[in-house]
Design an enzyme around this catalytic site. Sequence first.
Site, mmCIF file in Angstrom:
data_model
loop_
_atom_site.group_PDB
_atom_site.id
_atom_site.type_symbol
_atom_site.label_atom_id
_atom_site.label_comp_id
_atom_site.label_asym_id
_atom_site.label_seq_id
_atom_site.Cartn_x
_atom_site.Cartn_y
_atom_site.Cartn_z
ATOM 1 N N ASN A 25 -7.124 -1.609 5.720
ATOM 2 C CA ASN A 25 -6.724 -2.216 6.999
ATOM 3 C C ASN A 25 -5.213 -2.336 7.167
ATOM 4 O O ASN A 25 -4.716 -2.353 8.293
ATOM 5 C CB ASN A 25 -7.389 -3.604 7.096
ATOM 6 C CG ASN A 25 -6.776 -4.466 8.163
ATOM 7 O OD1 ASN A 25 -7.075 -4.310 9.352
ATOM 8 N ND2 ASN A 25 -5.878 -5.372 7.781
ATOM 9 N N TYR A 46 3.456 5.826 16.015
ATOM 10 C CA TYR A 46 2.254 5.049 15.673
ATOM 11 C C TYR A 46 0.997 5.851 16.005
ATOM 12 O O TYR A 46 0.051 5.922 15.205
ATOM 13 C CB TYR A 46 2.279 3.729 16.448
ATOM 14 C CG TYR A 46 1.100 2.819 16.173
ATOM 15 C CD1 TYR A 46 0.956 2.178 14.948
ATOM 16 C CD2 TYR A 46 0.131 2.601 17.153
ATOM 17 C CE1 TYR A 46 -0.128 1.343 14.710
ATOM 18 C CE2 TYR A 46 -0.950 1.764 16.923
ATOM 19 C CZ TYR A 46 -1.074 1.131 15.698
ATOM 20 O OH TYR A 46 -2.147 0.312 15.454
ATOM 21 N N ALA A 53 0.628 9.094 16.205
ATOM 22 C CA ALA A 53 0.474 10.186 15.227
ATOM 23 C C ALA A 53 -0.111 9.651 13.921
ATOM 24 O O ALA A 53 -1.001 10.260 13.321
ATOM 25 C CB ALA A 53 1.833 10.846 14.969
ATOM 26 N N SER A 54 0.366 8.480 13.513
ATOM 27 C CA SER A 54 -0.120 7.917 12.241
ATOM 28 C C SER A 54 -1.601 7.573 12.347
ATOM 29 O O SER A 54 -2.378 7.788 11.403
ATOM 30 C CB SER A 54 0.703 6.693 11.833
ATOM 31 O OG SER A 54 0.344 5.537 12.576
ATOM 32 N N VAL A 94 0.814 -1.232 0.000
ATOM 33 C CA VAL A 94 0.000 0.000 0.000
ATOM 34 C C VAL A 94 0.844 1.277 0.000
ATOM 35 O O VAL A 94 0.313 2.365 -0.211
ATOM 36 C CB VAL A 94 -0.998 0.050 1.188
ATOM 37 C CG1 VAL A 94 -2.036 -1.049 1.063
ATOM 38 C CG2 VAL A 94 -0.300 0.025 2.531
ATOM 39 N N SER A 128 -7.076 3.761 15.772
ATOM 40 C CA SER A 128 -6.691 3.055 17.008
ATOM 41 C C SER A 128 -7.034 3.934 18.201
ATOM 42 O O SER A 128 -7.010 5.167 18.088
ATOM 43 C CB SER A 128 -5.183 2.777 16.993
ATOM 44 O OG SER A 128 -4.743 2.407 18.292
HETATM 45 P P1 NDP Z 1 -1.254 -7.769 11.667
HETATM 46 O O1 NDP Z 1 0.163 -7.406 11.892
HETATM 47 O O2 NDP Z 1 -1.782 -9.055 12.201
HETATM 48 O O3 NDP Z 1 -1.585 -7.710 10.091
HETATM 49 C C1 NDP Z 1 -1.203 -6.594 9.348
HETATM 50 C C2 NDP Z 1 -1.650 -6.766 7.925
HETATM 51 O O4 NDP Z 1 -1.209 -5.619 7.185
HETATM 52 C C3 NDP Z 1 -1.039 -7.975 7.253
HETATM 53 O O5 NDP Z 1 -2.017 -8.567 6.436
HETATM 54 C C4 NDP Z 1 0.079 -7.398 6.420
HETATM 55 O O6 NDP Z 1 0.248 -8.154 5.254
HETATM 56 C C5 NDP Z 1 -0.476 -6.047 6.040
HETATM 57 N N1 NDP Z 1 0.532 -5.050 5.688
HETATM 58 C C6 NDP Z 1 1.498 -4.512 6.475
HETATM 59 N N2 NDP Z 1 2.222 -3.631 5.775
HETATM 60 C C7 NDP Z 1 1.709 -3.602 4.518
HETATM 61 C C8 NDP Z 1 2.018 -2.890 3.342
HETATM 62 N N3 NDP Z 1 3.028 -2.006 3.273
HETATM 63 N N4 NDP Z 1 1.260 -3.102 2.246
HETATM 64 C C9 NDP Z 1 0.250 -3.980 2.277
HETATM 65 N N5 NDP Z 1 -0.101 -4.699 3.345
HETATM 66 C C10 NDP Z 1 0.637 -4.506 4.452
HETATM 67 O O7 NDP Z 1 -2.100 -6.518 12.233
HETATM 68 P P2 NDP Z 1 -3.561 -6.414 12.863
HETATM 69 O O8 NDP Z 1 -4.481 -7.323 12.182
HETATM 70 O O9 NDP Z 1 -3.435 -6.449 14.319
HETATM 71 O O10 NDP Z 1 -3.895 -4.891 12.485
HETATM 72 C C11 NDP Z 1 -4.634 -4.528 11.342
HETATM 73 C C12 NDP Z 1 -4.875 -3.029 11.402
HETATM 74 O O11 NDP Z 1 -5.525 -2.704 12.635
HETATM 75 C C13 NDP Z 1 -3.593 -2.184 11.373
HETATM 76 O O12 NDP Z 1 -3.829 -1.011 10.628
HETATM 77 C C14 NDP Z 1 -3.369 -1.843 12.846
HETATM 78 O O13 NDP Z 1 -2.624 -0.670 13.020
HETATM 79 C C15 NDP Z 1 -4.813 -1.691 13.310
HETATM 80 N N6 NDP Z 1 -4.966 -1.849 14.755
HETATM 81 C C16 NDP Z 1 -4.619 -3.022 15.384
HETATM 82 C C17 NDP Z 1 -4.747 -3.152 16.755
HETATM 83 C C18 NDP Z 1 -4.361 -4.380 17.508
HETATM 84 O O14 NDP Z 1 -4.385 -4.353 18.761
HETATM 85 N N7 NDP Z 1 -4.034 -5.490 16.851
HETATM 86 C C19 NDP Z 1 -5.249 -2.028 17.568
HETATM 87 C C20 NDP Z 1 -5.594 -0.850 16.808
HETATM 88 C C21 NDP Z 1 -5.452 -0.777 15.464
HETATM 89 P P3 NDP Z 1 1.594 -8.941 4.846
HETATM 90 O O15 NDP Z 1 2.569 -8.848 6.006
HETATM 91 O O16 NDP Z 1 1.133 -10.306 4.530
HETATM 92 O O17 NDP Z 1 2.044 -8.188 3.659
#
Ligand code: NDP
Length: 245
Positions: A88, A153, A155-156, A62, A140
């Site tokens: 996401n 994080y 800030a983002s 992304v 978040s």
């Molecule tokens: P995970 O680390 O389990 O999964 C993250 C996902 O994002 C993976 O599918 C990964 O895919 C993908 N990803 C990461 N970087 C990129 C990139 N540059 N391009 C495309 N895909 C990317 O995270 P969570 O499921 O826990 O979190 C999902 C979202 O929810 C995030 O935005 C996180 O900040 C937010 N969030 C999570 C919380 C938590 O407590 N878990 C709390 C608050 C918000 P792959 O590595 O396969 O490429």
Amino acid sequence: MLDGSLEGRVALVTGGTRGIGLATARALAEAGATVVLTGRDEAKAKEAAAAAGADSGLALDVTDAKAVSTLVRGVAKEHGKLDIVVANAGIMEDALLGMIREELVDTTLSTNVAGTLHTVQAAARAMMRKKTGAIVVLASIVGEHGSAGQTVYAASKAAVANIARSAAKELGRSGIRVNAVAPGVIDTDLTSGLTEDAKAENIGKTPLGRLGTPEDVANAIRFLVSDDASFITGQVLGIDGGLVL
Ligand code: NDP
């Protein structure tokens, strides 16, 4: 009669290979949507798509604006439309203020902020023609309340919430709703680095007395993209068991 059905809808979930994205892809598919999910690695994305009952899994980073635009256009073209986009994909890396490296700032902002922006922009373009659509971005509680050791994080994620609010204002007249969810501590790979003590402390502060599951977040997203939420836009919905109360 509203029933949360997404029958006939076409949905895209970025970062769908695991955690919240995978659970969301599954929830949308179970509600009847045709789902495309993405991850950085094509083989992992395909594997996740099969596990989630999604239509397909595609490779996408992304941070690459052109790649996001091309993929979103391709999905809309192949399926004739795009109704739902869940931006996401995101990363989280902790660092105390004095330890923040420039590289951490770059990777966090390019993934969480620019990545979400690219996705919302491309989604809006694809949805504009039909004058209907629903977008959800992942903020978040940290973005709303701050967190020691997570300045970058936080800030983002504050930026992500304001992408939702601003895009909602801009796109409402085009029939496109944009909302954010603000999860608390959800049990995924992202939070696997938390010590057992830190997890217990969070649970202790949470009125509902547990960590969140990916399904807790996925169910809220499924509601927000459904017609049941047809008058809801520009909101940041906390999904945290009451942690911030
Ligand atoms: P995970 O680390 O389990 O999964 C993250 C996902 O994002 C993976 O599918 C990964 O895919 C993908 N990803 C990461 N970087 C990129 C990139 N540059 N391009 C495309 N895909 C990317 O995270 P969570 O499921 O826990 O979190 C999902 C979202 O929810 C995030 O935005 C996180 O900040 C937010 N969030 C999570 C919380 C938590 O407590 N878990 C709390 C608050 C918000 P792959 O590595 O396969 O490429």
